[in-house]
Design a protein around this motif. Structure first.
Motif, PDB file in Angstrom:
ATOM      1  N   GLN A  50      47.045  20.998  52.265  1.00 33.82           N
ATOM      2  CA  GLN A  50      47.046  22.884  51.227  1.00 33.82           C
ATOM      3  C   GLN A  50      46.656  24.404  52.547  1.00 33.82           C
ATOM      4  N   VAL A  51      45.735  24.298  53.378  1.00 34.06           N
ATOM      5  CA  VAL A  51      45.281  25.804  53.622  1.00 34.06           C
ATOM      6  C   VAL A  51      45.723  26.402  54.466  1.00 34.06           C
ATOM      7  N   CYS A  52      46.939  25.553  55.599  1.00 33.80           N
ATOM      8  CA  CYS A  52      47.658  26.430  56.120  1.00 33.80           C
ATOM      9  C   CYS A  52      49.003  26.707  54.814  1.00 33.80           C
ATOM     10  N   GLU A  53      48.941  25.960  54.366  1.00 38.82           N
ATOM     11  CA  GLU A  53      50.236  26.730  53.057  1.00 38.82           C
ATOM     12  C   GLU A  53      49.648  27.907  52.432  1.00 38.82           C
ATOM     13  N   ALA A  54      48.421  28.112  52.326  1.00 43.02           N
ATOM     14  CA  ALA A  54      47.957  28.657  51.081  1.00 43.02           C
ATOM     15  C   ALA A  54      47.854  30.580  52.771  1.00 43.02           C
ATOM     16  N   LEU A  55      47.795  30.200  53.368  1.00 45.29           N
ATOM     17  CA  LEU A  55      47.767  31.394  54.301  1.00 45.29           C
ATOM     18  C   LEU A  55      49.150  31.593  54.449  1.00 45.29           C
ATOM     19  N   GLY A  56      49.489  31.001  54.729  1.00 43.03           N
ATOM     20  CA  GLY A  56      50.947  31.392  54.921  1.00 43.03           C
ATOM     21  C   GLY A  56      51.711  32.135  54.321  1.00 43.03           C
ATOM     22  N   ASN A  57      51.692  31.846  52.473  1.00 44.26           N
ATOM     23  CA  ASN A  57      51.616  32.443  51.307  1.00 44.26           C
ATOM     24  C   ASN A  57      50.550  33.676  51.510  1.00 44.26           C
ATOM     25  N   SER A  58      49.674  34.168  51.780  1.00 47.43           N
ATOM     26  CA  SER A  58      48.863  34.779  51.617  1.00 47.43           C
ATOM     27  C   SER A  58      49.804  35.914  52.920  1.00 47.43           C
ATOM     28  N   SER A 191      45.679  43.293  50.162  1.00 48.01           N
ATOM     29  CA  SER A 191      46.687  42.707  49.749  1.00 48.01           C
ATOM     30  C   SER A 191      45.709  41.222  50.464  1.00 48.01           C
ATOM     31  N   PHE A 192      45.565  41.218  51.491  1.00 48.50           N
ATOM     32  CA  PHE A 192      45.595  39.172  51.968  1.00 48.50           C
ATOM     33  C   PHE A 192      43.653  39.112  51.399  1.00 48.50           C
ATOM     34  N   ASP A 193      43.259  40.167  51.356  1.00 47.80           N
ATOM     35  CA  ASP A 193      41.862  39.511  50.424  1.00 47.80           C
ATOM     36  C   ASP A 193      41.617  39.305  49.452  1.00 47.80           C
ATOM     37  N   ASP A 194      42.928  39.300  48.579  1.00 47.42           N
ATOM     38  CA  ASP A 194      42.816  40.261  46.876  1.00 47.42           C
ATOM     39  C   ASP A 194      42.932  38.628  46.543  1.00 47.42           C
ATOM     40  N   PHE A 195      41.645  38.151  45.114  1.00 53.43           N
ATOM     41  CA  PHE A 195      42.118  37.485  44.711  1.00 53.43           C
ATOM     42  C   PHE A 195      41.584  37.243  42.947  1.00 53.43           C
ATOM     43  N   ILE A 196      40.847  38.300  42.305  1.00 52.01           N
ATOM     44  CA  ILE A 196      41.074  38.754  41.213  1.00 52.01           C
ATOM     45  C   ILE A 196      42.518  38.707  40.574  1.00 52.01           C
ATOM     46  N   ILE A 197      43.520  40.220  40.910  1.00 49.08           N
ATOM     47  CA  ILE A 197      44.544  39.653  40.230  1.00 49.08           C
ATOM     48  C   ILE A 197      45.448  39.163  41.455  1.00 49.08           C
ATOM     49  N   THR A 198      45.607  38.417  41.878  1.00 48.27           N
ATOM     50  CA  THR A 198      45.538  37.375  42.054  1.00 48.27           C
ATOM     51  C   THR A 198      45.586  36.340  41.779  1.00 48.27           C
ATOM     52  N   ASN A 199      44.782  35.524  41.218  1.00 50.90           N
ATOM     53  CA  ASN A 199      44.405  34.645  40.484  1.00 50.90           C
ATOM     54  C   ASN A 199      44.766  34.601  38.593  1.00 50.90           C
ATOM     55  N   PHE A 200      45.160  35.964  38.303  1.00 57.18           N
ATOM     56  CA  PHE A 200      45.682  35.856  36.912  1.00 57.18           C
ATOM     57  C   PHE A 200      47.062  36.225  36.872  1.00 57.18           C
ATOM     58  N   ASN A 201      48.046  36.932  37.751  1.00 59.75           N
ATOM     59  CA  ASN A 201      49.228  36.621  37.868  1.00 59.75           C
ATOM     60  C   ASN A 201      49.818  35.666  39.026  1.00 59.75           C
ATOM     61  N   SER A 202      49.099  34.146  39.836  1.00 59.72           N
ATOM     62  CA  SER A 202      49.905  33.971  40.058  1.00 59.72           C
ATOM     63  C   SER A 202      50.733  32.170  39.733  1.00 59.72           C
ATOM     64  N   GLY A 203      50.123  32.290  38.799  1.00 56.30           N
ATOM     65  CA  GLY A 203      50.281  30.380  38.493  1.00 56.30           C
ATOM     66  C   GLY A 203      49.749  29.731  39.563  1.00 56.30           C
ATOM     67  N   SER A 204      50.654  28.646  39.417  1.00 56.65           N
ATOM     68  CA  SER A 204      50.692  27.755  40.162  1.00 56.65           C
ATOM     69  C   SER A 204      50.454  28.282  41.663  1.00 56.65           C
ATOM     70  N   PHE A 205      51.315  29.030  42.527  1.00 52.55           N
ATOM     71  CA  PHE A 205      51.231  29.655  43.567  1.00 52.55           C
ATOM     72  C   PHE A 205      49.650  30.265  43.988  1.00 52.55           C
ATOM     73  N   THR A 206      49.653  29.919  45.485  1.00 50.37           N
ATOM     74  CA  THR A 206      48.109  29.360  46.131  1.00 50.37           C
ATOM     75  C   THR A 206      48.069  30.590  47.209  1.00 50.37           C
ATOM     76  N   THR A 207      47.409  31.339  47.547  1.00 50.62           N
ATOM     77  CA  THR A 207      46.937  32.717  48.142  1.00 50.62           C
ATOM     78  C   THR A 207      45.607  31.469  49.245  1.00 50.62           C
ATOM     79  N   PHE A 208      45.390  31.859  50.185  1.00 50.45           N
ATOM     80  CA  PHE A 208      44.117  32.133  50.855  1.00 50.45           C
ATOM     81  C   PHE A 208      42.890  31.761  50.650  1.00 50.45           C
ATOM     82  N   PRO A 209      42.764  32.924  50.118  1.00 49.38           N
ATOM     83  CA  PRO A 209      41.819  33.299  48.413  1.00 49.38           C
ATOM     84  C   PRO A 209      41.686  32.645  47.309  1.00 49.38           C
ATOM     85  N   LYS A 210      42.355  32.187  47.010  1.00 42.60           N
ATOM     86  CA  LYS A 210      42.762  31.405  45.754  1.00 42.60           C
ATOM     87  C   LYS A 210      42.469  30.041  46.858  1.00 42.60           C
ATOM     88  N   PHE A 211      42.622  29.370  46.840  1.00 47.93           N
ATOM     89  CA  PHE A 211      42.423  28.346  48.113  1.00 47.93           C
ATOM     90  C   PHE A 211      41.228  28.244  48.149  1.00 47.93           C
TER      91      PHE A 211
END
Length: 253
Positions: A50-58, A191-211
């Motif tokens: 999932q590392v490249c999938e998370a990168l693609g999402n970000s 946007s690429f670096d954000d974790f806090i706001i993303t973690n609250f509003n992403s649900g099961s969607f995973t970005t690179f910082p969340k990964f």
């Protein structure tokens, strides 16, 4: 002063050096302890699940949020600097509120709004949240550029029988391009670096910082360090290239 400055830079570069070093670690299941040098991680940066999938999402979220926030932020900056209208002071205040609000509060408030509207957290909510807080930074950056422009240039274009639309695209917009590009780069990095706001509003969607955050408990995979090191090298190359181009233009003048 040079000694203290050097120590400060070394202190700032320690996490980056750690990231780069452990991208070459022969980690196995855990990347917490140095086990030996290897190039296999760089040869297969998508080796971790999932590392490249998370990168693609970000990257997708970052590009969409950057385009939308840059377009809207540029228009808002032009309106706030060039025009006088009722509610202008209030608009200025509202634009700067996301910058001054703690990200925890902002992320929780956005999540509450999405849930009250019965919107399931995911890709769309993350993009909407990123656009919202990136617009403020775009407005600040472009607004400074707009304020530095000489309005007499547009007046001269009007004297030469150009329409307002032609004056904007042939005179104003080219002068705004450096500020717009700087604002877009800033928005993308936020946007690429954000974790806090993303973690609250992403649900099961995973970005690179969340990964990276989820993986930290068992040791961040070396492939994530590879991607982080590559992004840092790319950003450094971009900054150096822009500086070299600027120096070259100054010498030509």
């Amino acid at each position: 002063m040079p000694l203290f400055a050097a120590l400060a830079f070394l202190y700032l570069l320690v996490p980056i050096a750690y990231t780069v070093a452990f991208s070459f670690n022969d980690a196995g299941r855990s990347n917490l302890v140095w086990r030996g040098f290897t190039l296999a991680n760089w040869a297969n940066p998508c080796g971790a699940p999932q590392v490249c999938e998370a990168l693609g999402n970000s990257l997708k979220v970052g590009v969409i949020a950057t385009v939308v926030s840059t377009a809207l932020g540029t228009l808002i900056a032009l309106a706030l600097v060039r025009y006088r209208f009722r509610g202008r002071a209030l608009a200025n205040l509202l634009v700067f509120l996301p910058m001054s609000t703690p990200e925890v509060v902002l992320g929780a408030a956005l999540l509450a709004q999405f849930l009250s509207l019965r919107v399931n957290p995911g890709f769309g909510t993350v993009v909407a949240a990123h656009v919202m807080f990136c617009i403020s930074f775009v407005v600040v950056t472009v607004k400074a550029r707009v304020a530095s422009l000489d309005p007499r240039l547009e007046e001269a274009a009007a004297d030469l029988y150009s329409s307002p639309w032609q004056a904007f695209w042939r005179v104003t917009f080219p002068l705004l391009v450096p500020g717009i590009l700087a604002a877009a780069l800033l928005a993308f990095s936020l946007s690429f670096d954000d974790f806090i706001i993303t973690n609250f509003n992403s649900g099961s969607f995973t970005t690179f910082p969340k990964f990276v955050y989820v993986s930290a408990t068992r040791g961040i995979p070396p492939q994530a360090n590879v991607i982080g090191s590559a992004m840092f090298a790319l950003a450094l190359l971009l900054v150096v290239s822009v500086q070299l181009v600027s120096v070259a233009r100054r010498r030509r003048r």
